[in-house]
Design a protein around this motif. Structure first.
Motif, mmCIF file in Angstrom:
data_model
loop_
_atom_site.group_PDB
_atom_site.id
_atom_site.type_symbol
_atom_site.label_atom_id
_atom_site.label_comp_id
_atom_site.label_asym_id
_atom_site.label_seq_id
_atom_site.Cartn_x
_atom_site.Cartn_y
_atom_site.Cartn_z
ATOM 1 N N GLY A 220 11.350 -0.120 -3.515
ATOM 2 C CA GLY A 220 11.213 -0.456 -4.927
ATOM 3 C C GLY A 220 12.395 0.054 -5.724
ATOM 4 O O GLY A 220 13.239 0.808 -5.223
ATOM 5 N N PRO A 221 12.495 -0.332 -6.990
ATOM 6 C CA PRO A 221 13.653 0.045 -7.811
ATOM 7 C C PRO A 221 13.614 1.498 -8.250
ATOM 8 O O PRO A 221 12.569 2.149 -8.234
ATOM 9 C CB PRO A 221 13.542 -0.885 -9.022
ATOM 10 N N ARG A 222 14.780 2.006 -8.647
ATOM 11 C CA ARG A 222 14.864 3.346 -9.216
ATOM 12 C C ARG A 222 14.136 3.406 -10.553
ATOM 13 O O ARG A 222 14.002 2.392 -11.244
ATOM 14 C CB ARG A 222 16.336 3.734 -9.420
ATOM 15 N N ILE A 223 13.669 4.578 -10.909
ATOM 16 C CA ILE A 223 13.019 4.778 -12.201
ATOM 17 C C ILE A 223 14.010 4.436 -13.316
ATOM 18 O O ILE A 223 15.144 4.905 -13.321
ATOM 19 C CB ILE A 223 12.538 6.233 -12.345
ATOM 20 N N GLY A 224 13.568 3.608 -14.231
ATOM 21 C CA GLY A 224 14.413 3.239 -15.360
ATOM 22 C C GLY A 224 15.281 2.026 -15.125
ATOM 23 O O GLY A 224 15.984 1.585 -16.033
ATOM 24 N N LYS A 225 15.238 1.457 -13.942
ATOM 25 C CA LYS A 225 16.089 0.304 -13.648
ATOM 26 C C LYS A 225 15.615 -0.949 -14.385
ATOM 27 O O LYS A 225 16.421 -1.757 -14.844
ATOM 28 C CB LYS A 225 16.114 0.056 -12.134
ATOM 29 N N TYR A 226 14.309 -1.119 -14.498
ATOM 30 C CA TYR A 226 13.771 -2.306 -15.164
ATOM 31 C C TYR A 226 12.872 -1.896 -16.325
ATOM 32 O O TYR A 226 12.035 -0.998 -16.196
ATOM 33 C CB TYR A 226 13.003 -3.182 -14.169
ATOM 34 N N ALA A 227 13.055 -2.555 -17.445
ATOM 35 C CA ALA A 227 12.248 -2.281 -18.632
ATOM 36 C C ALA A 227 10.836 -2.835 -18.439
ATOM 37 O O ALA A 227 10.550 -3.539 -17.467
ATOM 38 C CB ALA A 227 12.910 -2.905 -19.858
ATOM 39 N N ALA A 232 16.485 -6.225 -16.471
ATOM 40 C CA ALA A 232 17.283 -5.254 -15.719
ATOM 41 C C ALA A 232 18.138 -4.424 -16.654
ATOM 42 O O ALA A 232 18.743 -4.946 -17.601
ATOM 43 C CB ALA A 232 18.169 -5.976 -14.706
ATOM 44 N N LYS A 233 18.176 -3.132 -16.411
ATOM 45 C CA LYS A 233 19.013 -2.215 -17.178
ATOM 46 C C LYS A 233 20.106 -1.658 -16.264
ATOM 47 O O LYS A 233 19.835 -1.285 -15.124
ATOM 48 C CB LYS A 233 18.164 -1.069 -17.735
ATOM 49 N N ALA A 234 21.310 -1.605 -16.772
ATOM 50 C CA ALA A 234 22.417 -1.075 -15.974
ATOM 51 C C ALA A 234 22.269 0.435 -15.801
ATOM 52 O O ALA A 234 21.929 1.141 -16.750
ATOM 53 C CB ALA A 234 23.745 -1.396 -16.636
ATOM 54 N N LYS A 349 15.034 -9.119 -8.923
ATOM 55 C CA LYS A 349 14.655 -7.763 -9.367
ATOM 56 C C LYS A 349 14.571 -6.781 -8.198
ATOM 57 O O LYS A 349 13.611 -6.022 -8.055
ATOM 58 C CB LYS A 349 13.338 -7.809 -10.151
ATOM 59 N N ILE A 350 15.603 -6.841 -7.381
ATOM 60 C CA ILE A 350 15.757 -5.904 -6.267
ATOM 61 C C ILE A 350 16.893 -4.956 -6.629
ATOM 62 O O ILE A 350 18.000 -5.388 -6.953
ATOM 63 C CB ILE A 350 16.066 -6.650 -4.950
ATOM 64 N N ASP A 351 16.617 -3.666 -6.585
ATOM 65 C CA ASP A 351 17.583 -2.655 -7.027
ATOM 66 C C ASP A 351 18.496 -2.256 -5.865
ATOM 67 O O ASP A 351 18.091 -1.558 -4.941
ATOM 68 C CB ASP A 351 16.826 -1.437 -7.555
#
Length: 456
Positions: A220-227, A232-234, A349-351
């Motif tokens: 799964g994505p890192r914490i904070g990666k997706y709102a 997606a957040k840089a 939405k893959i980190d």
């Protein structure tokens, strides 16, 4: 030492490839044979050392594109990729990859240095060939670490890297490269179809990229990666100069990766060096202009990944295409990597913190397909690619190889990560991730006294 072209279109040694099974004594062909043998050993060893130095490049790229609080964890994974990977490949992987073929799918003979001696030219070549192949196995494992950066348990990653170098990489490697050691008695089924991958766009890079994709999905994505709305957040890397230096180190090492894959000291290495360099240059330029058009500024990180994309793309066809074709291959790879990173990040939405899936998986697949499109007849025993009037005779095996290696590497990667998840858990806690893996996993900071605990 003489050379030949395998069914995969790759130049390979044709000396005593049945060395481990045959009688230890051989009649040598005199001074000319010994001179060529020693030249081949020297060139292959130098190339292997260059590829080993690529571990430093991967370390710089992955650390630079990650946050400061997890930079040391990235470096630790690069160390164990090479250290664990080499030992596991020695004990298990080499035999599975280059042993006597069993139905086209796996090698069956074990590999041992016991009893082969260490002073004869053939024994010396055995050692050199193993070392060269071991650094390729470590490269495949290292690709995985970047795609799962900043949230993976270090102990679980040890399990994954052993599975990659001991099972996943060797088995698919046997399908495409099995004949490189024991000739036809070791040939895998993809070779039989005419699949071409000179230095590993698919065998090394795509396999590593697809395993990284599996890991990123399981983690799964890192914490904070997706709102909350899924946007997606840089999460910028902490050291772009370090990452850029890593790209130059990788580019330097690629002149061992591609020309070294001849494993022979002959004139073909000049052409391969030229195609390798031009494709890397073209990938750099294409990614720079693509990011400029897409984002309004020439993005440094995308440009860096463009250079790597061009190098990955030319790895399969480097020995069988012209310099002009190499530029086209690199240009396509440079555009493709930017678009792929956007799709994986914003749509799927893959980190993937460093773009490993796009650079190695996607562009590795493109480079493998490019073999079927751009192979020049004069460089492949008269058999040309689609754009040289060869029809789909070379394209079809490439598509099959790309597809089956994706299914194998991605599927086996899912199994490997889920095994690690079941055995000891695969992801650090939220608190540990916020604090950074350097402290939580290793008990120290990469930048002592300068650490800022922020997730932004």
């Amino acid at each position: 030492m003489t050379t030949k072209f395998s069914k995969a279109g790759r130049i390979v040694p044709a000396l005593a490839i049945t060395l481990l099974l045959a009688a230890p004594s051989m009649a040598f062909a005199g001074e000319e044979y010994l001179t060529q043998t020693h030249g081949n050993i020297l060139w292959t060893l130098i190339a292997a050392i260059l590829v080993m130095f690529m571990q430093a490049g991967f370390a710089c790229v992955e650390a630079g594109f990650s946050r400061a609080k997890s930079a040391g964890n990235i470096l630790m994974k690069n160390f164990i990729d090479f250290a664990f990977g080499s030992i596991i490949f020695f004990l298990f992987g080499f035999g599975l990859m280059f042993g006597i073929d069993a139905g086209g799918f796996v090698g069956t003979s074990g590999f041992s240095l016991a009893g082969i001696g260490f002073t004869s030219p053939d024994a010396q070549w055995t050692l050199t060939f193993w070392f060269f192949q071991s650094v390729f196995a470590a490269t495949a494992a290292t690709i995985v670490s970047g795609g799962i950066a900043e949230r993976t348990k270090f102990s679980s990653y040890l399990i994954v890297t052993c599975i990659v170098t001991g099972v996943i990489y060797p088995i698919s490697g046997h399908w495409a490269w099995g004949s490189l050691w024991l000739g036809d008695s070791g040939a895998g089924w993809l070779e039989g179809l005419g699949f071409m991958d000179f230095a590993g766009s698919t065998v090394v890079h795509s396999v590593g990229g697809w395993v990284a994709l599996a890991g990123a999905i399981v983690l799964g994505p890192r914490i904070g990666k997706y709102a909350a709305d899924g946007k997606a957040k840089a999460i910028p890397g902490h050291n772009i100069p370090l990452a850029s230096l890593g790209v130059f180190i990788l580019w330097f090492g690629w002149f061992g990766f591609n020309p070294g894959s001849t494993t022979t000291a002959d004139g073909s290495i000049g052409l391969i060096a030229v195609t390798t360099s031009l494709s890397g240059c073209a990938g750099t330029v294409a990614a720079m202009f693509t990011s400029w058009f897409r984002f309004g500024k020439p993005d440094i990180s995308m440009t860096c990944n463009g250079a790597l994309a061009g190098l990955v793309g030319i790895t399969a066809p480097c020995a069988t295409v012209t310099p002009a074709a190499a530029i086209i291959i690199g240009l396509v790879a440079g555009v493709l990597v930017v678009l792929s990173i956007e799709v994986i990040d914003k749509i799927l939405k893959i980190d993937d913190p460093v773009g490993a899936v796009s650079v190695h998986g996607v562009c590795g697949a493109w480079g493998t397909l490019a073999c079927g499109l751009f192979t020049a007849p004069e460089l492949n025993d008269g058999a040309g690619g689609l754009f040289y009037g060869g029809g789909f005779s070379l394209v079809t095996p490439q598509i099959i190889g790309i597809a089956v290696c994706f299914v194998w590497a991605f599927g086996a990667g899912l199994i490997a990560f889920n095994i690690a998840k079941a055995v000891m858990g695969i992801r650090v806690t939220a608190e540990e991730e916020m604090k950074g893996l350097d402290i939580s996993e290793h008990g120290m900071e990469s930048y002592n006294g300068f650490q800022i605990f922020s997730n932004e």
